[in-house]
Structures are given as structure tokens and as C-alpha cells.
Scaffold this motif. Structure first.
Motif, PDB file in Angstrom:
ATOM      1  N   ILE A   1       0.842  -1.202   0.000  1.00 50.81           N
ATOM      2  CA  ILE A   1       0.000   0.000   0.000  1.00 50.81           C
ATOM      3  C   ILE A   1       0.873   1.246   0.000  1.00 50.81           C
ATOM      4  O   ILE A   1       0.650   2.189  -0.756  1.00 50.81           O
ATOM      5  CB  ILE A   1      -0.939  -0.018   1.223  1.00 50.81           C
ATOM      6  CG1 ILE A   1      -1.926  -1.166   1.104  1.00 50.81           C
ATOM      7  CG2 ILE A   1      -1.681   1.298   1.339  1.00 50.81           C
ATOM      8  CD1 ILE A   1      -2.712  -1.425   2.358  1.00 50.81           C
TER       9      ILE A   1
ATOM     10  N   HIS B   1       1.323   4.415  -2.696  1.00 45.94           N
ATOM     11  CA  HIS B   1       1.225   5.822  -2.296  1.00 45.94           C
ATOM     12  C   HIS B   1       2.487   6.587  -2.680  1.00 45.94           C
ATOM     13  O   HIS B   1       2.421   7.739  -3.084  1.00 45.94           O
ATOM     14  CB  HIS B   1       1.001   5.928  -0.791  1.00 45.94           C
ATOM     15  CG  HIS B   1      -0.359   5.494  -0.383  1.00 45.94           C
ATOM     16  ND1 HIS B   1      -0.822   5.611   0.904  1.00 45.94           N
ATOM     17  CD2 HIS B   1      -1.367   4.942  -1.088  1.00 45.94           C
ATOM     18  CE1 HIS B   1      -2.049   5.149   0.963  1.00 45.94           C
ATOM     19  NE2 HIS B   1      -2.403   4.726  -0.228  1.00 45.94           N
TER      20      HIS B   1
ATOM     21  N   THR C   1      -6.352   1.290  -2.953  1.00 39.25           N
ATOM     22  CA  THR C   1      -5.950   0.633  -1.707  1.00 39.25           C
ATOM     23  C   THR C   1      -6.843  -0.564  -1.421  1.00 39.25           C
ATOM     24  O   THR C   1      -6.367  -1.636  -1.031  1.00 39.25           O
ATOM     25  CB  THR C   1      -6.008   1.630  -0.538  1.00 39.25           C
ATOM     26  OG1 THR C   1      -5.272   2.780  -0.895  1.00 39.25           O
ATOM     27  CG2 THR C   1      -5.435   1.028   0.719  1.00 39.25           C
TER      28      THR C   1
ATOM     29  N   GLN D   1      -1.526  -0.706   9.653  1.00 33.90           N
ATOM     30  CA  GLN D   1      -0.737   0.376  10.215  1.00 33.90           C
ATOM     31  C   GLN D   1      -0.868   1.550   9.266  1.00 33.90           C
ATOM     32  O   GLN D   1      -1.047   1.366   8.068  1.00 33.90           O
ATOM     33  CB  GLN D   1       0.735  -0.020  10.281  1.00 33.90           C
ATOM     34  CG  GLN D   1       0.989  -1.134  11.255  1.00 33.90           C
ATOM     35  CD  GLN D   1       2.393  -1.662  11.091  1.00 33.90           C
ATOM     36  OE1 GLN D   1       2.917  -1.708   9.987  1.00 33.90           O
ATOM     37  NE2 GLN D   1       2.993  -2.048  12.186  1.00 33.90           N
ATOM     38  N   VAL D   2      -0.761   2.760   9.790  1.00 36.72           N
ATOM     39  CA  VAL D   2      -0.823   3.886   8.879  1.00 36.72           C
ATOM     40  C   VAL D   2       0.560   4.345   8.464  1.00 36.72           C
ATOM     41  O   VAL D   2       0.700   5.202   7.624  1.00 36.72           O
ATOM     42  CB  VAL D   2      -1.581   5.079   9.472  1.00 36.72           C
ATOM     43  CG1 VAL D   2      -3.062   4.818   9.397  1.00 36.72           C
ATOM     44  CG2 VAL D   2      -1.141   5.373  10.859  1.00 36.72           C
ATOM     45  N   ILE D   3       1.587   3.810   9.103  1.00 33.33           N
ATOM     46  CA  ILE D   3       2.938   4.240   8.765  1.00 33.33           C
ATOM     47  C   ILE D   3       3.781   3.028   8.463  1.00 33.33           C
ATOM     48  O   ILE D   3       3.470   1.943   8.917  1.00 33.33           O
ATOM     49  CB  ILE D   3       3.560   5.028   9.933  1.00 33.33           C
ATOM     50  CG1 ILE D   3       3.289   4.298  11.228  1.00 33.33           C
ATOM     51  CG2 ILE D   3       3.032   6.421   9.969  1.00 33.33           C
ATOM     52  CD1 ILE D   3       3.828   5.014  12.404  1.00 33.33           C
ATOM     53  N   ARG D   4       4.825   3.246   7.649  1.00 31.71           N
ATOM     54  CA  ARG D   4       5.605   2.057   7.357  1.00 31.71           C
ATOM     55  C   ARG D   4       6.910   2.021   8.119  1.00 31.71           C
ATOM     56  O   ARG D   4       7.270   2.965   8.742  1.00 31.71           O
ATOM     57  CB  ARG D   4       5.862   1.920   5.882  1.00 31.71           C
ATOM     58  CG  ARG D   4       6.980   2.720   5.285  1.00 31.71           C
ATOM     59  CD  ARG D   4       7.053   2.303   3.820  1.00 31.71           C
ATOM     60  NE  ARG D   4       8.129   2.956   3.120  1.00 31.71           N
ATOM     61  CZ  ARG D   4       8.359   2.757   1.831  1.00 31.71           C
ATOM     62  NH1 ARG D   4       7.581   1.975   1.142  1.00 31.71           N
ATOM     63  NH2 ARG D   4       9.339   3.366   1.234  1.00 31.71           N
TER      64      ARG D   4
ATOM     65  N   ARG E   1      -5.299   6.760   6.107  1.00 25.54           N
ATOM     66  CA  ARG E   1      -4.981   5.494   5.493  1.00 25.54           C
ATOM     67  C   ARG E   1      -5.722   5.421   4.167  1.00 25.54           C
ATOM     68  O   ARG E   1      -6.834   5.874   4.056  1.00 25.54           O
ATOM     69  CB  ARG E   1      -5.430   4.349   6.392  1.00 25.54           C
ATOM     70  CG  ARG E   1      -4.931   3.096   5.858  1.00 25.54           C
ATOM     71  CD  ARG E   1      -5.246   1.904   6.641  1.00 25.54           C
ATOM     72  NE  ARG E   1      -4.843   0.810   5.810  1.00 25.54           N
ATOM     73  CZ  ARG E   1      -3.588   0.413   5.710  1.00 25.54           C
ATOM     74  NH1 ARG E   1      -2.668   0.985   6.428  1.00 25.54           N
ATOM     75  NH2 ARG E   1      -3.264  -0.566   4.920  1.00 25.54           N
TER      76      ARG E   1
ATOM     77  N   PHE F   1      -1.778  10.281  12.159  1.00 23.86           N
ATOM     78  CA  PHE F   1      -0.920   9.107  12.369  1.00 23.86           C
ATOM     79  C   PHE F   1      -0.756   8.841  13.867  1.00 23.86           C
ATOM     80  O   PHE F   1      -0.909   7.714  14.335  1.00 23.86           O
ATOM     81  CB  PHE F   1       0.469   9.337  11.767  1.00 23.86           C
ATOM     82  CG  PHE F   1       0.507   9.334  10.267  1.00 23.86           C
ATOM     83  CD1 PHE F   1      -0.479   8.718   9.535  1.00 23.86           C
ATOM     84  CD2 PHE F   1       1.555   9.939   9.590  1.00 23.86           C
ATOM     85  CE1 PHE F   1      -0.448   8.706   8.146  1.00 23.86           C
ATOM     86  CE2 PHE F   1       1.601   9.934   8.204  1.00 23.86           C
ATOM     87  CZ  PHE F   1       0.603   9.317   7.488  1.00 23.86           C
TER      88      PHE F   1
ATOM     89  N   ASN G   1      -3.721   7.375  15.584  1.00 20.53           N
ATOM     90  CA  ASN G   1      -3.849   5.942  15.383  1.00 20.53           C
ATOM     91  C   ASN G   1      -2.982   5.170  16.371  1.00 20.53           C
ATOM     92  O   ASN G   1      -3.422   4.192  16.982  1.00 20.53           O
ATOM     93  CB  ASN G   1      -3.445   5.605  13.944  1.00 20.53           C
ATOM     94  CG  ASN G   1      -3.808   4.199  13.577  1.00 20.53           C
ATOM     95  OD1 ASN G   1      -4.960   3.828  13.619  1.00 20.53           O
ATOM     96  ND2 ASN G   1      -2.807   3.418  13.252  1.00 20.53           N
ATOM     97  N   VAL G   2      -1.745   5.652  16.540  1.00 21.51           N
ATOM     98  CA  VAL G   2      -0.818   4.978  17.456  1.00 21.51           C
ATOM     99  C   VAL G   2      -1.353   5.049  18.890  1.00 21.51           C
ATOM    100  O   VAL G   2      -1.400   4.046  19.612  1.00 21.51           O
ATOM    101  CB  VAL G   2       0.580   5.616  17.366  1.00 21.51           C
ATOM    102  CG1 VAL G   2       1.471   5.087  18.466  1.00 21.51           C
ATOM    103  CG2 VAL G   2       1.199   5.345  16.011  1.00 21.51           C
TER     104      VAL G   2
ATOM    105  N   GLY H   1       5.436   2.759  18.253  1.00 23.24           N
ATOM    106  CA  GLY H   1       4.724   3.411  17.159  1.00 23.24           C
ATOM    107  C   GLY H   1       5.144   4.850  16.989  1.00 23.24           C
ATOM    108  O   GLY H   1       5.322   5.336  15.878  1.00 23.24           O
TER     109      GLY H   1
ATOM    110  N   ASN I   1       8.578   5.102  15.417  1.00 21.57           N
ATOM    111  CA  ASN I   1       8.425   4.884  13.980  1.00 21.57           C
ATOM    112  C   ASN I   1       7.910   6.166  13.318  1.00 21.57           C
ATOM    113  O   ASN I   1       8.376   6.582  12.261  1.00 21.57           O
ATOM    114  CB  ASN I   1       7.432   3.738  13.797  1.00 21.57           C
ATOM    115  CG  ASN I   1       7.520   3.150  12.427  1.00 21.57           C
ATOM    116  OD1 ASN I   1       8.277   3.638  11.596  1.00 21.57           O
ATOM    117  ND2 ASN I   1       6.748   2.125  12.182  1.00 21.57           N
ATOM    118  N   LEU I   2       6.952   6.805  13.990  1.00 23.86           N
ATOM    119  CA  LEU I   2       6.340   8.018  13.466  1.00 23.86           C
ATOM    120  C   LEU I   2       7.356   9.149  13.347  1.00 23.86           C
ATOM    121  O   LEU I   2       7.362   9.910  12.378  1.00 23.86           O
ATOM    122  CB  LEU I   2       5.209   8.430  14.397  1.00 23.86           C
ATOM    123  CG  LEU I   2       4.215   9.422  13.843  1.00 23.86           C
ATOM    124  CD1 LEU I   2       3.612   8.876  12.580  1.00 23.86           C
ATOM    125  CD2 LEU I   2       3.146   9.698  14.861  1.00 23.86           C
TER     126      LEU I   2
END
Lengths: 267, 295
Positions: free
Chosen positions: A182, A186, A234, A264-267, B74, B152, B155-156, B198, B201-202
Motif C-alpha cells: 500500500i 502511495h 488501496t 498500520q498507517v505508517i511504514r 490510510r 498518524f 492511530n498509534v 509506534g 516509527n512516526l
């Protein structure tokens, strides 16, 4: 011009077919939706090719990172470090200018400066590095019992990898790999906004959305259209990966309906 | 010394070249990027916290708003949000001021392909100095980043709030705490250990998104690297050179690699500190390591 005419004129504009000139006045919703949709072809092309090619390199890198020989392990670690540690946006810029200077020295390599190949190469290495990290984690997580069972059955080398290690790794990595796919799609939107030129205004979906937003000075139409297309894309990716996971888990007890994409919204 | 660079030796030439006024601007723009990160991170955390609280709300419409805010990011590339918000926010602010400051204006705001507000509603005012325009542009960029990364973070944090063991909240209720007390005294202090991976990562994603400032019209490192790297002819500069953009972007690449590496090390340390004494696997491993070590 009716909407059907517009679709005929612009549906394949991003690939260079149909009406040459982009609309310049009286932008209709139909024109915007058609052109932005037409640009989506580039996003799908970049995403699909980079993902498929990157998959194989990623497995190679992930395996190389488990090697005991430093000359195999180190290059793989560096590749992952460089492509995961820096922004894709900067990678595109660097790649483009690197290809430009290569073109200056070897004119035969000029083909690299066009987006369809140059940007694809950058995306290929980028997704390979991120996927390798995922596969590496999955390799570490293969249950010890599975490997011991393989040894007990006398499986070694390639057979053991093909029958036991690889399928299990793929099954464990699949939810995270869905997420990576995904993100890759993007990320394809960055190609034409950064460095690679859109020759003859043949660009991706974001390129046309930006074109309309600049011309009409109204972001409230083109960007939601683009967002809608990407939500659909998506959903299609998630659907395809769900089918893939069903196939991967076909021998597992009660595998149907148990799969959940790791949203997850982030990779 | 730098008055006539064509006579200088290579080392001195580079010394002079790398300290021209434009290069100093380039170095200062690294400060712009760091400032953006420093301002955005807490702002995004705050918005994310608000979003997560909304999503947890027991009032259905509020929880829908919170969940929609978190879920929208998302499925849609973040760059679309960046390009959208930076214009949309600008027009939104101008429209609000237009309605407040010029109530007797009767023409529509959108005229064809133009967005027209009365003069005193413009942001910043057309009479204001250049630095006001730059500050306003930076402010819009920060707000845009905060909105996107707030989702983001939301969400975390939403996930982290749900990860706090149910028993903790039940105990709080058993002690007679109200819902609000339990939230602030039990849930919030304990959620950070679940949120930190999380959020780390962010932070990495935020660092890697910072060059997108360039697209929002801020004169950041990417802008300067493109500007300085392009080939220069002797007519326009004392320091003519070919196309060096590749080397400038290589420098940016190395800068980001170093930045993310240092962040990774610091965040690892932070994680070790946060898990210390917590009833999670990491804390347990630390306890065991301490017991097994020389006593």
C-alpha cells in the motif's frame, strides 16, 4: 463537449494517446475525473513493476543478511540502511541527478533519466529494502520446531528452503508486506512532483490533480477525486493480498476468515 | 581573499565557495527543517491525543469524527494531504477573515478560476514585509504537517490506549475512581510504553517527510540544494561550476542518514528507560538481566 467525448479524448492522455492539449478553460468535473484517472495508469505501472521485481531482490537481501560471510552480509545491510534511512523524496532527486550526470558521460544511458525507467529503479531499490526488513523479521520468527522437523525429515539446502523456510517466511511476513505494498503505491505519487519530468505532460494522477489545482486555484475538487481513486486502489490491493493470504494459508486449519491485514498507517 | 576566486588554489577556492552568502542561507535552512520537526512533533502529538480521545468517546458522533480523522489518512497518500491542506487552509483563513472584516461585500468569493477576498482580509496583507510572507508560509506548513501527522499519532495512541490491560482500568473502577479520573491517572501514564514503538516509527517517518516542505513553498534544504547545485556561468557568479546538484543531494542523503541513525539510537535508549519496571516483556527481560548479572 459531453462527458463521453471527454472520456474518449482524455482517458489515455497520460500514455500519450488522444487529445494533445490539456483543457485550459472551463474545467468540468468530468475532465478532472477523467484526466486524474488516466494518470493513475502510471501509479499502477510503477507500483506493480517495482513490487514484483523488488520482491525477488528483497528475498535475496533478507537471505544475504543472515549469511555468516561478511562480504555477503555487509552490502545487504548497507543497502537496507541507505534506502530505509533516507527520504524517498531525496532518493528521487539524487537518482535523477546521478542519471543526468551519467548521461553526460555515456550518452547511451540517457534512457535512465526518463521516469518510466529511472524512477522505477529508485522505487525498486526502495521497496526491496523495506520488504527485505520485513522478510528478515519473518525469517527470524520461523518457529524452531518447523526447522527441526525439516531436519528430522532429512531436508537440506534448497529443498528445505523451498519447502519449509520460504513458505513459512512468506506467511509470517504477509500482513506487513500488504502494508508495504500500500505504501509503495502511495509513494509512486512522488515521482513527478520531485525531479523526473513529465514529458509532453504525460504524468501520474497527482500530476494532473496538481495541474487542475494550480489552474482553478480550487483544491476542493481535484484532490478529493484523487483521494477517491486512491481509496479504491488501496481497497483493490487489500483484496488481492487477502486472496494471496488465503492461498498461502490454504493448508492451515480454519484459515478462512482469520486473516487480518495489519492496518498500520505508517511504514 | 575571496574577492577574486579565479586566482585561488583549489582548497581555498572551496573554502570561499562554501562560505558565500547563499551557502550560509543553505546552512540556515537546515535550521528551518529542524525547527519544523521540533514544532510539529508536539503539535501532532497533541492533535493525535485529541483524535484518540474523540475516537474513544462514548458519544457516538464524537467517536465517528475521531475515527474518521484517524482512518482518512490510510488509503490516501500523505502528499495529497500536504498539497491539499496548504491551499485549503490558506483559503479557509482568508475566507473567515473576509466574512468578519468585510461583511458588506456582495460578490462571490470564487469568480471563475480566481479566489477573491477583500484587500484587508488577505493573509498576509499585501503591504506586509517579505519576512511576514515567509513566516506565514512556514506556519501553514507546520499546521499542515501537524494535521497529517496528528492523524498518524492518533492511530498509534488509540491503539496504545486499548493495549493497557483491562484489569488496570477495572481496578481503578473498583477503587471508586470516576471514568475521567481513571483515564488520566491510570490509562494515560501507562499507555506510553505501548505507544513508544509506534511513536518512534512516526518520528522516523516525520523526519523522512520533512523534505516535502519544498513542495509547500518553503525555502528549505531541497530548494537551496537545487538552486546552488545548478550549473553557474562566469557572467553571474565568481564561482562558476558545472551541474553539481548530484553532490548537493548526496550531501542531503548523508545528512538524513546520520539524522535517522542518531534518532534510532536515542529512541532505543528511551525505550529501555520507559520499559524499566513495566509489566511488559521488555521490562521483564531487563529485570532478568539485572538478576543474572553480578549481584
Amino acid at each position: 463537449m459531453s462527458c463521453l467525448d471527454t472520456i474518449q479524448a482524455y482517458a489515455f492522455r497520460s500514455l500519450g494517446y488522444g487529445e494533445r492539449a490539456l483543457p485550459t478553460t472551463d474545467f468540468t468535473f468530468c475532465q478532472q475525473a477523467t484526466l486524474i484517472g488516466s494518470g493513475l495508469a502510471w501509479n499502477i505501472y510503477f507500483g506493480v513493476v517495482a513490487l514484483l521485481a523488488g520482491f525477488f531482490l528483497a528475498i535475496g537481501i533478507a537471505l544475504a543478511r543472515t549469511s555468516h560471510k561478511a562480504w555477503v552480509r555487509k552490502p545487504a545491510e548497507w543497502l537496507v540502511f541507505i534506502f530505509r534511512g533516507s527520504p524517498l523524496f531525496i532518493q528521487f532527486f539524487f537518482g535523477y541527478f546521478l542519471f543526468l550526470s551519467l548521461k553526460g558521460q555515456f550518452p547511451g544511458l540517457g534512457i535512465l533519466t526518463s521516469a518510466w525507467l529511472g524512477a522505477l529503479i529508485v522505487l525498486f531499490f526502495n521497496t526491496a529494502a523495506y520488504s527485505a526488513e520485513i522478510f528478515n523479521g519473518a525469517l527470524q520468527a520461523i518457529p524452531k520446531g518447523d526447522l527441526e522437523a525439516a531436519d528430522a525429515y532429512g531436508l537440506t539446502g534448497w529443498t528445505k528452503f523451498r519447502r519449509i523456510v520460504f513458505p513459512t517466511m512468506l506467511r509470517l511476513a504477509w500482513p506487513a508486506y500488504t502494508n508495504e505494498a500500500i505504501f509503495l503505491f502511495h509513494a509512486t505519487t512522488l515521482v513527478f512532483v520531485s525531479s523526473f519530468p513529465a514529458i509532453q505532460q504525460k504524468g501520474d494522477a497527482l500530476y494532473y490533480a496538481q495541474y487542475f489545482a494550480d489552474k482553478t486555484f480550487n483544491p476542493f475538487v481535484p484532490y478529493p477525486i484523487l483521494a477517491g481513486y486512491f481509496v479504491l486502489l488501496t481497497m483493490a490491493i487489500v483484496g488481492l493480498f487477502w486472496l494471496g493470504s488465503r492461498w498461502l494459508n490454504r493448508h492451515m486449519p480454519s484459515s478462512t476468515g482469520r486473516w487480518r491485514a495489519k492496518f498500520q498507517v505508517i511504514r | 581573499m575571496c574577492a577574486d576566486p579565479s586566482t585561488l588554489s583549489d582548497a581555498l577556492w572551496f573554502l570561499c565557495y562554501l562560505t558565500t552568502g547563499k551557502h550560509l542561507g543553505f546552512y540556515a535552512s537546515f535550521g528551518t527543517v529542524l525547527l519544523l520537526l521540533l514544532v510539529t512533533a508536539p503539535a501532532a502529538l497533541l492533535l493525535g491525543f485529541g483524535g484518540a480521545m474523540l475516537a474513544r468517546s462514548r458519544v457516538a458522533p464524537l467517536s465517528w469524527i475521531g475515527k474518521a480523522y484517524i482512518l482518512l489518512v490510510r488509503g490516501i497518500p500523505d502528499i495529497v494531504f500536504f498539497l491539499f491542506f496548504v491551499i485549503a487552509l490558506d483559503q479557509g483563513f482568508e475566507y473567515l477573515r473576509h466574512r468578519l472584516l468585510c461583511p458588506d461585500w456582495d460578490q462571490p468569493v470564487r469568480q471563475g478560476n480566481d479566489f477573491v477576498v477583500c484587500d484587508i482580509a488577505k493573509l498576509p496583507l499585501s503591504s506586509s514585509p517579505q519576512w511576514m510572507h515567509e513566516v506565514y508560509g512556514f506556519f501553514l506548513a507546520v499546521l499542515t504537517f501537524a494535521i497529517v501527522f496528528g492523524a498518524f499519532a492518533g492511530n498509534v495512541l488509540f491503539g496504545a490506549m486499548r493495549a493497557v490491560p483491562r484489569g488496570q482500568m477495572e481496578t481503578a473502577e473498583a477503587y471508586g475512581m470516576t471514568h475521567r479520573q481513571a483515564f488520566w491517572r491510570v490509562l494515560v501514564p501507562q499507555m506510553w510504553v505501548y505507544a513508544l514503538p509506534g511513536l518512534s516509527n512516526l518520528w522516523m517517518v516525520l523526519i523522512k517527510a520533512s523534505p516535502l516542505l519544498f513542495l509547500l513553498g518553503v525555502e528549505d534544504i531541497v530548494y537551496w540544494a537545487r538552486d546552488l547545485g545548478g550549473s553557474k556561468t562566469p557572467q553571474f557568479t565568481d564561482f562558476p561550476h558545472g551541474d553539481w546538484r548530484m553532490w548537493y543531494f548526496l550531501f542531503l542523503l548523508v545528512f538524513y542518514l546520520a539524522f535517522t541513525r542518531v534518532s534510532e539510537i536515542v529512541l532505543d535508549r528511551l525505550m529501555r528507560r520507559f520499559t524499566h519496571g513495566q509489566a511488559v516483556a521488555g521490562g521483564e527481560a531487563q529485570r532478568k538481566a539485572a538478576m543474572a548479572g553480578p549481584a
